[in-house]
Structures are given as C-alpha cells and as structure tokens.
Design an enzyme around this catalytic site. Structure first.
Site, PDB file in Angstrom:
ATOM      1  N   ALA A  32       0.846  -1.005  -0.063  1.00 39.49           N
ATOM      2  CA  ALA A  32      -0.002  -0.001   0.263  1.00 39.49           C
ATOM      3  C   ALA A  32       0.777   1.343   0.112  1.00 39.49           C
ATOM      4  O   ALA A  32       0.570   2.246  -0.673  1.00 39.49           O
ATOM      5  CB  ALA A  32      -1.096  -0.119   1.139  1.00 39.49           C
ATOM      6  N   THR A  33       2.161   1.212   0.717  1.00 33.23           N
ATOM      7  CA  THR A  33       2.875   2.191   0.692  1.00 33.23           C
ATOM      8  C   THR A  33       3.106   2.872  -0.679  1.00 33.23           C
ATOM      9  O   THR A  33       2.959   4.039  -0.981  1.00 33.23           O
ATOM     10  CB  THR A  33       4.243   2.199   1.613  1.00 33.23           C
ATOM     11  OG1 THR A  33       3.550   1.803   2.935  1.00 33.23           O
ATOM     12  CG2 THR A  33       5.241   3.252   1.525  1.00 33.23           C
TER      13      THR A  33
ATOM     14  N   GLN B  10      -7.339  -0.752   4.755  1.00 32.93           N
ATOM     15  CA  GLN B  10      -7.763  -1.593   5.980  1.00 32.93           C
ATOM     16  C   GLN B  10      -9.307  -2.079   5.504  1.00 32.93           C
ATOM     17  O   GLN B  10     -10.059  -2.579   6.281  1.00 32.93           O
ATOM     18  CB  GLN B  10      -7.897  -0.563   6.965  1.00 32.93           C
ATOM     19  CG  GLN B  10      -6.459  -0.365   7.751  1.00 32.93           C
ATOM     20  CD  GLN B  10      -5.899  -1.609   8.412  1.00 32.93           C
ATOM     21  OE1 GLN B  10      -6.572  -2.462   8.613  1.00 32.93           O
ATOM     22  NE2 GLN B  10      -4.649  -1.205   8.969  1.00 32.93           N
TER      23      GLN B  10
ATOM     24  N   THR C  53       8.934  -7.875 -11.749  1.00 31.27           N
ATOM     25  CA  THR C  53       8.298  -9.108 -12.279  1.00 31.27           C
ATOM     26  C   THR C  53       7.213  -9.313 -11.128  1.00 31.27           C
ATOM     27  O   THR C  53       7.260  -9.192  -9.948  1.00 31.27           O
ATOM     28  CB  THR C  53       9.120 -10.348 -12.130  1.00 31.27           C
ATOM     29  OG1 THR C  53      10.313  -9.794 -13.125  1.00 31.27           O
ATOM     30  CG2 THR C  53       8.390 -11.377 -12.340  1.00 31.27           C
TER      31      THR C  53
ATOM     32  N   CYS D  70       3.585   0.364  11.696  1.00 30.78           N
ATOM     33  CA  CYS D  70       4.681   1.226  10.968  1.00 30.78           C
ATOM     34  C   CYS D  70       5.217   2.219  11.773  1.00 30.78           C
ATOM     35  O   CYS D  70       6.300   2.398  11.679  1.00 30.78           O
ATOM     36  CB  CYS D  70       4.007   1.917   9.768  1.00 30.78           C
ATOM     37  SG  CYS D  70       2.882   0.807   8.793  1.00 30.78           S
TER      38      CYS D  70
END
Lengths: 84, 392
Positions: free
Chosen positions: B119-120, B227, B289, B353
């Site tokens: 997601a980052t 989320q 890839t 995080c």
C-alpha cells in the site's frame, strides 16, 4: 437432500470435521470446524440432485485441501496458545 | 476508581511519569525507559503462545490461499512476463485470472488493476504520480491530518517540490467535514486523498459523498482502502469519482507484500513521472516481475472467498462486552456498532509502521485526545479466524 445421497453427505461431513480437528493451529482449527458446520447447515435444504452432486464434489476437494494443510501445519508446529 | 484519563495501563507503562507529559523534563530519557519495559524476547519451547490480536497489521494466511499458491512455488515457476515458453504462459494465465477475479471483487475493469508491492508503494505512486503529471496547471493537493504516514510523507515531498498541500483537520469523531472539504477545493487542486478506513481509529469516511464532491469539481480522488478490504464491501463502480484505490491482501488472509492498486482507466500514466522505471510491466506504471504464486493466486482465491464470507462477521459484540466487564476502559468516540474493522479498548497505541516510536499517535492528537490516553491506548483487530460464533 435426496435420500440416495444422504449417507454420502453425512460421511463427508464426518470426515471433514474429523480432519479439521487435526489442525495444530488453534485459529485454523476452530475456524475450519465452524466453517464446515456452517456450510453443511446452509445447504441442508438443497434438494436438487445435480446441486447436491456439485456440492459433494466441492466438499471432496475441500476435504483433500484440509488434509494437505493439516500435514503442512504439522511439519511446522509451534507452541500451543494460551486458550488451548 | 481512576479517572478516564489515567488508565491502569498508562500507569504500568509510565510508572515514573505522573506529571503531565509536557512538563516532563527529559522526554528522551522517558522514551528510553519505556523501551526498556517492552523487551524483545523469544518464547520458550514449552511456553504458551499469546493470543493474536493485531489483525490490522497483518492476518494469518488462509490455508486455502496457501494451498492455491503452493503449486506455483513448487512447479510452475515461470516468469509471467516471459512470452516465449510454456512456463511463462501458465504463470501469465494465473496472473490474468487473478486480475479478473480481483476486478470483479471491487467492480472494476481488469485492465485497471495494477499489482504493486504494498500500500505504501501504491499510495506513493498515486499521489506523487497524479500531482507531478498535472503540475503544469494544478499545484494543490488536499489530504487529512489522520492519513497514513506514507500519504503524509508523499505530501511533504510534494511540498518540498513547490506544491501547496492542505491538511484538513477532522472532527472529534474522526470524520472529515464535507463542507470544509468542498470549501477547500480550489481551481488548481489536482488531487484529494482521504483514506476509507483509518488504520488507527477505525472510522469509515463518507467515501461515496467525497467521491461525488470530487467528481463534480473535476478533481482526482485517491482513497487508501488498505484497511477496508474484506471488512466492508468495496465497489469502485458505486463509489463514483474514485481514481485510485490501493487494496492490501495481507490484511485479509493473503500473503504479505503483494497488493494491487486500482487505477482508473481514463488516467493513462504511461511514461509519466509516476512510472517505476524498468521493464515496463503493469502498463509501464510499475516495473518489476509480478510473482504469480505469491500475490496473484492468493488474491484470486481470496477474492472468491471474501465475496462469500465478508458480510457479517465484523460487528460482533466485543466492544460492548469489554466495556461492560473491564473497568477503566474508555471507548473513544462514536457508536461501536458503526465502527467497521477496528475495535479499540481504551485508545489505540501504535500502528505497526510507527510502533517503533514512543511518541503518542498523531491520529489521536488530531481528534483531540488527551496525551495520557494517547499513550495508554491499545489497538485490537479481529478477523474471520479470531471470532467465536457461527457467522462469517
């Protein structure tokens, strides 16, 4: 459930419960047992023999999956959880 | 009886700190002390494992997902981008099936799905990509103060590049004020970024309404739905105006570290500064890839599973039970029934995080929480496999 397939369905149900209870991981074990029960209960009223046949095939595949995953789980067994 | 601000856990965590936090002379020394209290330690061989309740950080992988992926780890190891041999073709088929399945899960077109590493990365790509692509005419970005760090940090970088960024405050209940948002959109605004479900406090923003506002004003809308996957139904076609939605599999029974990012088909970034430079995979947006086993089969199966099992396991009665049975617990805001994925005892502490830092959460400060509470909070997450009961 059609009368002719009843013993087959019950035997599959028993096998799936038995195999699910062998999961070494607490989370997976309780979830599998719950899921198997729910799936059979949800399809309890199914009468159409074709649908029953299809569900039986699906159940058989799922049973094989549970067996494979139980043996993988056993290979990498960890400590038991505090709730067990 | 303790007052709500002084919870038992806060006393345990900060034994020497009865002064208000700001009056404390040596903040760093205290942080060090706290660190000493939480020591890293491996479990003994015969010791019992603690219960897992950090499902917002990651979830255990579903055995069905693992089962679908294993053949690709063992036998079908071709690179899906190899177009000249059978190994490549079978992997490519797997990847494309997964793409279709995921697209149907969120009501998007398969061509709009881009697999990324997390997601980052997706958030970075979307925010910096859109802003830089339109920088000649539009140099303003809107976000909220409670966003995830990766969104906020991307915005900081944009600020350093000369963009203007508006960090909108949220109300006491954690929700964004729609009127404020509407008033903040300027003609030179290129992007609005509001997360669907907050990773720390679990509030669900009115995404549909925000999408409508953005659409009517002709602004791109990015939402971080990391989320939300598997916890609330997501429909890109219903939530009009969405341009980017990163979804995360590891939050819902999938392997860690493969994510997809949905990118609206009208936005063609090919060759734009958004692109991760390299071999040009994933429409040139994200080179590298794509691993069919690790991500895609997982996603595919997960998609099928989630459609069947998502609906009603989220609103079980944990918060009420906890509130009833444990004294000194403060539910932060809102009606527990409306909270979708996170249930909080006291207040949330750290997301994965930021758990290395001992500063109280900026999200909690943004909703006006007490420092004491912000320090003593816990985030508790649940999932399919952690609930007791018959519903899925």
């Amino acid at each position: 459930m059609a009368a002719s397939t009843r013993p087959q369905v019950i035997s599959l149900y028993r096998m799936m419960l038995k195999e699910s209870s062998k999961f070494p991981s607490y989370n997976y074990r309780t979830y599998a047992l719950r899921r198997v029960r729910d799936a059979f209960r949800a399809n309890r009223k199914v009468e159409d023999p074709k649908v029953v046949e299809k569900l039986l095939v699906e159940g058989g595949q799922m049973l094989a999956l549970i067996q494979r995953q139980v043996s993988i789980g056993k290979m990498y067994e960890a400590q038991r959880m505090v709730v067990e | 009886m303790l007052s709500p601000g002084k919870t038992v856990s806060s006393r345990l965590l900060r034994p020497a700190l009865w002064l208000p936090f700001r009056l404390c002379p040596a903040r760093t020394a205290v942080s060090f002390m706290q660190k000493e209290l939480i020591k890293k330690r491996e479990l003994e061989k015969d010791e019992l494992r603690p219960l897992y309740m950090d499902f917002q950080a990651t979830t255990p992988m579903d055995p069905r997902v693992l089962d679908a992926m294993l053949p690709y780890q063992v036998n079908y190891y071709g690179n899906p981008h190899s177009r000249t041999h059978a190994y490549g073709w079978e992997s490519e088929t797997a990847m494309e099936t997964a793409r279709k399945q995921v697209a149907s899960l969120i009501g998007a077109d398969p061509r709009e799905i881009i697999f990324t590493s997390g997601a980052t990365e997706s958030n970075n790509m979307a925010i910096k990509g859109v802003a830089r692509f339109y920088q000649a005419k539009k140099r303003h970005v809107i976000t909220t103060q409670t966003e995830h760090k990766c969104v906020l940090d991307s915005c900081r970088i944009l600020e350093a590049e000369g963009f203007t960024v508006t960090y909108l405050p949220v109300q006491k209940n954690g929700l964004l004020d729609l009127k404020l948002l509407e008033a903040s959109i300027r003609p030179e605004t290129s992007l609005v970024s509001v997360m669907t479900i907050n990773n720390e406090i679990g509030v669900k923003q009115p995404i549909k309404e925000i999408g409508q506002i953005c659409r009517s004003k002709g602004v791109f809308f990015h939402t971080d739905a990391a989320q939300a996957v598997g916890k609330i139904p997501i429909s890109v076609s219903e939530w009009k105006g969405l341009s980017y939605v990163p979804l995360v599999g590891q939050r819902s029974t999938d392997p860690k570290a493969w994510v997809l990012c949905m990118c609206n088909a009208d936005l063609d970034f090919f060759g734009s500064p958004a692109a991760e430079p390299g071999g040009g995979q994933e429409r040139g947006l994200r080179s590298g890839t794509v691993p069919p086993p690790a991500g895609c089969w997982g996603w595919e199966l997960h998609g099928a599973m989630i459609i069947r099992e998502c609906p009603c396991w989220t609103n079980r009665l944990w918060p009420k039970k906890i509130m009833d049975e444990i004294p000194d617990v403060v539910m932060n805001f809102g009606d527990p029934k409306k909270r979708k994925t996170l249930m909080r005892v006291c207040l949330y502490g750290f997301s994965a995080c930021t758990s290395a830092s001992l500063e109280p959460s900026y999200v909690l400060r943004a909703i006006g929480a007490d420092e004491d509470l912000a320090h003593s909070s816990i985030r508790k997450g649940i999932d399919l496999k952690s609930i007791k009961g018959t519903q899925h």
